[in-house]
Design a protein around this motif. Structure first.
Motif, PDB file in Angstrom:
ATOM      1  N   ALA A  39       0.849  -1.194   0.000  1.00 53.40           N
ATOM      2  CA  ALA A  39       0.000   0.000   0.000  1.00 53.40           C
ATOM      3  C   ALA A  39       0.883   1.242   0.000  1.00 53.40           C
ATOM      4  O   ALA A  39       1.787   1.367   0.830  1.00 53.40           O
ATOM      5  N   PHE A  40       0.614   2.145  -0.939  1.00 51.74           N
ATOM      6  CA  PHE A  40       1.394   3.367  -1.082  1.00 51.74           C
ATOM      7  C   PHE A  40       0.580   4.591  -0.677  1.00 51.74           C
ATOM      8  O   PHE A  40      -0.625   4.647  -0.889  1.00 51.74           O
ATOM      9  N   SER A  41       1.265   5.570  -0.115  1.00 49.85           N
ATOM     10  CA  SER A  41       0.656   6.855   0.183  1.00 49.85           C
ATOM     11  C   SER A  41       0.742   7.753  -1.044  1.00 49.85           C
ATOM     12  O   SER A  41       1.558   7.533  -1.950  1.00 49.85           O
ATOM     13  N   GLY A  42      -0.092   8.792  -1.050  1.00 47.17           N
ATOM     14  CA  GLY A  42      -0.092   9.730  -2.166  1.00 47.17           C
ATOM     15  C   GLY A  42       0.504  11.069  -1.786  1.00 47.17           C
ATOM     16  O   GLY A  42       1.318  11.168  -0.867  1.00 47.17           O
ATOM     17  N   GLY A  43       0.074  12.106  -2.488  1.00 46.58           N
ATOM     18  CA  GLY A  43       0.621  13.439  -2.270  1.00 46.58           C
ATOM     19  C   GLY A  43       1.869  13.663  -3.101  1.00 46.58           C
ATOM     20  O   GLY A  43       2.273  12.824  -3.911  1.00 46.58           O
ATOM     21  N   ASN A  64       0.743  -7.082  -5.455  1.00 45.91           N
ATOM     22  CA  ASN A  64      -0.564  -6.440  -5.584  1.00 45.91           C
ATOM     23  C   ASN A  64      -0.485  -5.089  -4.881  1.00 45.91           C
ATOM     24  O   ASN A  64      -0.215  -5.019  -3.687  1.00 45.91           O
ATOM     25  N   VAL A  65      -0.706  -4.030  -5.635  1.00 40.56           N
ATOM     26  CA  VAL A  65      -0.511  -2.675  -5.125  1.00 40.56           C
ATOM     27  C   VAL A  65      -1.855  -2.007  -4.865  1.00 40.56           C
ATOM     28  O   VAL A  65      -2.768  -2.053  -5.699  1.00 40.56           O
ATOM     29  N   ALA A  82      -4.509   7.500  -7.094  1.00 48.34           N
ATOM     30  CA  ALA A  82      -4.431   6.448  -8.105  1.00 48.34           C
ATOM     31  C   ALA A  82      -3.689   6.954  -9.339  1.00 48.34           C
ATOM     32  O   ALA A  82      -2.848   6.242  -9.907  1.00 48.34           O
ATOM     33  N   LYS A  83      -3.975   8.174  -9.745  1.00 51.66           N
ATOM     34  CA  LYS A  83      -3.275   8.752 -10.885  1.00 51.66           C
ATOM     35  C   LYS A  83      -1.787   8.901 -10.584  1.00 51.66           C
ATOM     36  O   LYS A  83      -0.933   8.640 -11.437  1.00 51.66           O
ATOM     37  N   LEU A  84      -1.466   9.310  -9.352  1.00 50.84           N
ATOM     38  CA  LEU A  84      -0.070   9.461  -8.944  1.00 50.84           C
ATOM     39  C   LEU A  84       0.684   8.140  -9.078  1.00 50.84           C
ATOM     40  O   LEU A  84       1.806   8.099  -9.609  1.00 50.84           O
ATOM     41  N   ILE A  85       0.067   7.051  -8.609  1.00 51.47           N
ATOM     42  CA  ILE A  85       0.704   5.739  -8.676  1.00 51.47           C
ATOM     43  C   ILE A  85       0.904   5.317 -10.138  1.00 51.47           C
ATOM     44  O   ILE A  85       1.960   4.796 -10.509  1.00 51.47           O
ATOM     45  N   PHE A  99      -2.215  -3.236  -9.869  1.00 49.22           N
ATOM     46  CA  PHE A  99      -2.745  -2.129  -9.071  1.00 49.22           C
ATOM     47  C   PHE A  99      -4.261  -2.149  -9.028  1.00 49.22           C
ATOM     48  O   PHE A  99      -4.925  -2.309 -10.061  1.00 49.22           O
ATOM     49  N   LYS A 100      -4.809  -1.954  -7.819  1.00 49.42           N
ATOM     50  CA  LYS A 100      -6.263  -1.864  -7.654  1.00 49.42           C
ATOM     51  C   LYS A 100      -6.590  -0.643  -6.797  1.00 49.42           C
ATOM     52  O   LYS A 100      -6.247  -0.600  -5.611  1.00 49.42           O
TER      53      LYS A 100
END
Length: 226
Positions: A39-43, A64-65, A82-85, A99-100
């Motif tokens: 799991a990734f953070s955004g910003g 699985n991200v 999601a767009k950032l990832i 990615f989900k």
């Protein structure tokens, strides 16, 4: 304390070390599991890290991200995590990762968004967190009306309405974060270091990150760039 500190003199060396640590943890977990959930953070803060990670050799096809948190906006909105990832991670060697996002249609009711996110939730083995200058992590904002619920519920994904940040959010709860096998926290700047130091003094709802730093359930590796 439930954390280990790693300090670096500059952002690039800090992110390079974080990339090495995350990929090492991925491969270690994959030695005993068929697939791994990340799991990734955004910003804006994790952009350099994500770019560097995308070029690192790893068993990405077994990864699985998902997200630590997400703003309730269209998936192609400039504020979408999601767009950032997709822009900064799902490319180069990491394009093989799966990615989900939390949702596909942001126009669903908030209740449905939360219900669906929990229904299809896969517990991350590893989560990479950030921290705001207000001491929030994920979207656990100290001033949000839902913060007490977010810190105590056993639900994995909860709704958060920040008072000093745009957009309603879906976020992993404290309980969900504590169920990870491994947490990483990336921090940069002197300003955030001061907030971090306050949070290390004890559990404090004014600094939600303090609940991670003093957790009795999960260890967090801090990567700090001066």
């Amino acid at each position: 304390m439930a954390f280990k500190m790693h300090e670096f003199s500059d952002l690039e060396s800090c992110n390079k070390a974080l990339v090495e640590a995350v990929t090492l943890s991925i491969e270690q977990i994959l030695s005993v599991k068929k697939y791994i959930n990340l799991a990734f953070s955004g910003g804006k803060s994790p952009v350099l890290f994500l770019e560097m990670l995308s070029k690192k050799k790893c068993t990405w096809d077994k990864c699985n991200v998902s997200l630590v948190d997400e703003r309730v906006v269209e998936l192609d909105h400039e504020d979408s995590n999601a767009k950032l990832i997709k822009m900064h991670f799902l490319k180069n060697l990491a394009q093989k990762a799966h990615f989900k996002p939390f949702f596909e249609d942001y126009k669903l009711s908030l209740e449905d968004l939360v219900e669906n996110a929990n229904k299809f939730y896969n517990q991350p083995d590893i989560a990479i967190l950030g921290m705001g200058i207000d001491g929030h992590t994920a979207s656990l904002f100290p001033e949000a009306d839902e913060i007490d619920f977010a810190l105590t519920t056993q639900k994995n994904i909860i709704l958060i309405t920040p008072k000093n940040a745009p957009h309603k959010r879906l976020s992993m709860s404290l309980s969900a974060l504590e169920k990870c096998n491994k947490l990483f926290l990336s921090i940069a700047t002197k300003e955030k270091e001061l907030v971090f130091n306050e949070a290390t003094k004890g559990l404090n709802p004014k600094f939600p990150i303090s609940y991670i730093l003093h957790s009795e359930k999960v260890m967090c590796d801090i990567y700090f760039s001066k």
